[in-house]
Design an enzyme around this catalytic site. Sequence first.
Site, PDB file in Angstrom:
ATOM      1  N   LEU A   1      49.967  55.106   6.376  1.00  0.00           N
ATOM      2  CA  LEU A   1      50.253  56.115   5.373  1.00  0.00           C
ATOM      3  C   LEU A   1      50.860  57.340   6.020  1.00  0.00           C
ATOM      4  O   LEU A   1      50.385  57.822   7.040  1.00  0.00           O
ATOM      5  CB  LEU A   1      48.960  56.523   4.654  1.00  0.00           C
ATOM      6  N   ASP A   2      51.918  57.800   5.414  1.00  0.00           N
ATOM      7  CA  ASP A   2      52.492  59.065   5.833  1.00  0.00           C
ATOM      8  C   ASP A   2      51.637  60.157   5.190  1.00  0.00           C
ATOM      9  O   ASP A   2      50.953  59.904   4.214  1.00  0.00           O
ATOM     10  CB  ASP A   2      53.933  59.133   5.331  1.00  0.00           C
TER      11      ASP A   2
END
Lengths: 68, 583
Positions: B306-307
Site C-alpha cells: 500500500l502506498d
Amino acid sequence: MKNVTFRTEGMSCPSCVKKIEVAVSRLPGVSTVQVLFTTAKVKTSFDETLTNESIIAATIDRLGYHVL
Amino acid sequence: MMRHQKQRLLIVSALLIAIGLLLNVTHVQQDIAKDLMILSACIAGYPIVWHALQALRYRMMSIELLVSIAMGGAILIGDDWEAAAVGFLFGFGAYLESRTLEKTRASLQSLSLLAPTQATVLRNGIELHLSPKEVLKGDVVLVRPGERIPVDGTVTSGEASVNQSSITGESLPVHRRLDDTVFSGTILESGYLRIIAEKVGSDTTFSRIIELVEEAQENKAPTERFLEHFSRYYTPAIILLSVIAYAMTRDITLSLTLLVIACPGALIISAPVSIVAGIGNGARHGILIKGGEYLEKMYKVHTILLDKTGTLTLGEPEVTRIHSFVGQADALLKLAAQAEFQSEHHLAKAIVKEAQKQNSYKNILPETFVAIPGQGIMASIAGQMLLLGNERLLTGHQISLDDTQREMLLAEQQQGHTVVMMADEHCLLAMFSIADVVRNEAWSLVKNLRQVGVQKVIMVTGDNEPTAKAVAAQLGIDEVYAELMPSDKVAIIKQLQTKGSLVAMVGDGVNDAPALATANVGIAISHAGTLKCDLEHSKGIPRGVELILERSKKTGGHYGHDCTSRRKRYSHWCNASRRSRYD
C-alpha cells in the site's frame, strides 16, 4: 554508439513489431532494436559512422509506420 | 501513410459499397454496381497492398499479403462483393484496433503530460526560455512559483517550498534551499530557486519513471508471444496450403476461396468488440476490469503493498489539532486564517480551510503581510502583530517555548505532524498541528485484508520515516518502507516476486505508476490523473480493495470464467502489465 528512440503512429498488431524489428536490424550499423508495442516506440542503438537517425526513420516510415 | 488518409479511404470505400449494394438491390445498373465494388476494393485495398509490398521488400510475409492475395483472387473469380467486403473489413478492423491502442497510449502519455514543458535558463547573463530537452548539464535554471522544475539538480541560491508528491509521494511540500537536491517534474509552490542542472533529458528522475512504466508494460505474456508467432507462420502456411490445394485439385476457384476465407478480417474485428464488451461489463460493477485474469489473480494474492499518500491518506494536509495557550481555540484559528489568507503556502491553506468550516468566519485582509521563506509569515490584523510559522521564526523574534509547550511540539512531530505556531509580540498563542489525515475506510482495512487471507500487508512510501511509521502504527501495518523512490518500490516488488509471492500494489500518482505496472495486480486510485492499471476503482480505495478481495474470493470462479474466453483474443493489447510467469 548512439541510442535513439523513435515514436511512431499506427502500430496496430504484434506482427508490426516483428516487421519493424527485422527491417531495422538488417540495416548496416544497427546493433540493437527494441520495438515497444504498447507505447509505439522503437528504441535503437547504432554506430553513427555507418548509419544515422534519418536512415532508420525512413526505413520505419517506408514500412508504413509514420515516425512522429 | 497517415491515419487520417487511411480513414478517408475507408469512408470512400464504405460509401461505394453502400451505393453498389443499393444499385444491386434495386436491380438497376447492375454493371455499375459491379464496377463500384471493384473500385471500392481497389481503394480499400490500396494501403493493404502497399503495406504487403513494403514488408515483402524486407522478405517478410505479412498478414496484409494474405489479404491482398485474397482480394485479388476474389476479383479474379468474379466475386467482387467479397473483395470489397474483405478490404473494407480489414481496414475497419485495423482502424478500430489503432483507436483502442491509442487510448492505452494516451493513458501513458497522460503521464508525460505531467512532465515539465518549459525551462528558464540563464546563459551569459541572458534569460532563455527553452524546452527541458535543450537544457544542458551545468546550466543554471531559474524556477518561479507554479512552475515545474525541468531538470534534476542542486540549489545554488534561493529558497522555496517544493511539492515533490509526484516523485516521492511525500504528502507535504518540502523546503528547499542551498545545496538541496531537487527533482524534475516537481512543482515549486512558493519562493524562488536557482538550480544547477545535473541530470537532463532522459536521465532525469521523471524520465526514468516513464521508462520504468514502459518497461513493465512490455513484459509480454505467453499469449502475446503466441500471437506474434501466429502472425509469422500463419500467412506462409495459408499460402502454402492454397498452393497444395491447387496442385491437388487443379481448381483455381477452390484454392482462391481458401485464401479468402482464411483471411483474418473476422479475427481482427472481434478484438475491439470484445474489449468494449469487457469494459462495459466491469463498469456495471463499479470496477474497471481490464482483463479477466486480474480477478483470478486477486484470489491468489498473498502480499499487498500500500502506498501511503493519497491511498491510505487523503493526500491533503488538514488541521488535526489546535493547542491554545491564550484564549479560545476557535477565535485563534479565525485570527490565524485571516493572517494567512494571502499566503500561498500549503500549511496556510490548511488553516484557512479549517477556519472556513466555521460559520462565523469572514476573510479579512491583514493590514500588513510579509512572507519569510522557510520560516512563515508576519502579519498585522487590527493593529495586532502576529507571527505564524516554525520555531526558527519564533526564535528570530525572541519568543521562546516553555517546557510543556516544547514537549507538546515534540510529541506532535513524533507523530509525523507539522506544527505551525502562532505568536504575538510577546508570547506563543497557539500551535496548529497539521497532517495528512487517514481515510475513513483505511481504519479497518488491514484487519479485513488479513481475514480474507492476505498474509503480508506492507506500506511503501516516499514520505519520511516518522510520518510513515506513525500512520502505519495507527493502521496496524507492521512492515514499512519509507523514503522510497519510484524505482525502489519496483525493486521491492520484484524481490517479493522472485521469492514466489503474488503481489498486489495499491497506489496513486505518478510515483506509483512503475510499481503498479510491475506488480501482478495493480490497483490505482482513480482521482487526479488516472493511470493505466489492471483494476481501477471508481470509488475511494481502500474500501475498494476490500470489496475486490471479497468479491474475488467468493465469486472469483464466475468472473474468471466470464472473462477467460475473451481474454485470449484481446490480451495482446490489454494495456496492463502481466507477469504470468509467476503464476
